[in-house]
Scaffold this active site. Structure first.
Site, PDB file in Angstrom:
ATOM      1  CD  GLN A 174      11.281  41.068 -14.377  1.00 31.68           C
ATOM      2  OE1 GLN A 174      12.494  41.094 -14.167  1.00 31.68           O
ATOM      3  NE2 GLN A 174      10.669  42.005 -15.086  1.00 31.68           N
ATOM      4  CB  ALA A 195      15.514  38.268 -25.773  1.00 32.88           C
ATOM      5  CG  HIS A 196      13.196  43.364 -23.340  1.00 32.23           C
ATOM      6  ND1 HIS A 196      12.942  44.341 -22.402  1.00 32.23           N
ATOM      7  CD2 HIS A 196      12.006  42.782 -23.596  1.00 32.23           C
ATOM      8  CE1 HIS A 196      11.636  44.335 -22.117  1.00 32.23           C
ATOM      9  NE2 HIS A 196      11.055  43.401 -22.829  1.00 32.23           N
ATOM     10  CB  CYS A 320       3.719  48.390 -19.343  1.00 29.21           C
ATOM     11  SG  CYS A 320       4.829  47.070 -19.717  1.00 29.21           S
TER      12      CYS A 320
END
Ligand code: PLP
Length: 368
Positions: A174, A195-196, A320
């Site tokens: 983060q 990367a996302h 998640c």
């Protein structure tokens, strides 16, 4: 839809889409091939690695490309525990499940969870005392918490670990791309990024492994990534992560000022419209705000659905775990049982958000 779930994932930047498309069309070679088309691909691979290393002020050889943070975390923890004969892991109950579940499946390793105060912060004195016990230890502490935005004092933990020759790994998912990182100033042994979370593609990340440290291969069958991770590299993804990080750091100062103003506006509007509103934890990091909503307990399990139906995408915690009706494990680590059961949501912002979107969110909350 108003997207207020940027800690779960972020939309791609235009520059990143262009870069990925360019590589897919023009640079299709296998980086391990020795002909010129392969060599061109290899150059792109190594240029991407160098770009990332330069942005973080580390060595290109210290960057190992992975499919994302979960892979890096599983690989690193399992490998280092075995290789360095780690007997104790010091962590917290507010880590992401990629770390918590990986640690839990280890056999014969003691796990110590540091105390978390009402702001969601660790107790640095407790850590210091534990490190002095002279047991082969891995410290595993995330930099920025993905649910409540607490920021770890990386420098302090690096200093404590170096003093006692303890291995230090951090989940920096983060914070990479969202705050300045200089590995020479905070010399961690290992960290992961994906990367996302900074407007790059999904399915690519990297693991940082300090020079001279060696991991067991995660895959066998080729010489890629120092022979530690065999398999043809996903070159377009790798070019995408390098581009995403480059643009994120280029625009960091202006985007941070803008996103901070959006968060502040949201906080103010919540306080003006709902005088009894509460915020969970310190909400220190500039793009995350965790809010305890002034609604009855029965709304908790439906809250994301209710917002979604009215055009607002947000979450209760980690993406998640969002299929689960259980309350957040992060909030449970420092709030009372009664407070944890109340409806709380995590809002996470990006430079694409606007004040008008925040107004819409407030209107929807009023309706709910
Ligand atoms: N660690 C943190 C703090 C996260 O927020 C996430 C994101 O879901 C992960 C790890 C896992 O990252 P990835 O989706 O790349 O496996």
């Amino acid at each position: 839809m108003v997207y207020l779930d940027n800690a779960a994932t972020t939309p791609l930047r235009k520059e990143v889409i262009e870069e990925i498309s360019k590589v897919l069309v023009e640079n299709y070679g296998n980086p391990s091939s020795t002909h010129s088309i392969g060599r061109k691909a290899k150059t792109q691979l190594e240029t991407s690695r160098k770009t990332i290393a330069k942005l973080l002020n580390c060595n290109a050889q210290e960057i190992i490309f992975t499919s994302g943070a979960t892979e890096g975390i599983n690989w690193l923890i399992n490998s280092i525990v075995k290789k360095k004969n780690i007997q104790r892991i010091i962590t917290t109950k507010i880590e992401h499940h990629a770390t918590l579940d990986t640690i839990k499946q280890l056999k014969d390793t003691e796990i110590i969870y540091l105390e978390i105060n009402t702001n969601g912060e660790i107790d640095y004195n407790q850590l210091e005392n534990l490190l002095e016990e002279n047991i082969p230890t891995l410290v595993s502490l995330m930099h920025v918490n993905n649910e409540i935005g607490t920021v770890l004092n990386l420098k302090k933990v690096c200093d404590l670990c170096q003093k006692d020759h303890i291995w230090f790994y951090s989940d920096m998912v983060q914070s990479i791309g969202k705050t300045e990182i200089n590995i020479q100033e905070t010399p961690l042994d290992f960290f992961v990024a994906t990367a996302h979370k900074f407007h790059g593609p999904k399915g690519v990340g990297f693991l940082y492994v300090k020079k001279n440290l060696v991991l067991d291969p995660v895959f066998y069958g080729g010489e890629q990534e120092k022979g530690w991770r065999a398999g043809t590299e996903a070159l377009h993804q790798i070019a995408g992560i390098a581009k995403a990080l480059d643009v994120s750091y280029e625009k960091l100062i202006e985007e941070r000022i803008y996103i901070s103003s959006i968060k502040e506006y949201c906080k103010q509007q919540l306080e003006i419209n709902f005088p009894n509103i509460k915020f969970n934890g310190k909400n220190e990091f500039y793009n995350i705000l965790n809010v305890q909503l002034p609604l009855e307990k029965s709304k908790s399990s439906m809250i994301v659905f209710l917002f979604d139906q009215l055009g607002i995408a947000l979450s209760r915690g980690s993406a998640c775990q969002s299929g689960s009706s259980k309350p957040s494990h992060v909030l449970a680590a420092f709030l009372s049982k009664e407070e944890v059961e109340k409806p709380s949501v995590r809002l996470s912002f990006s430079h694409y958000n606007t004040k008008e979107e925040i107004d819409l969110f407030i209107e929807v909350l009023k309706k709910i």
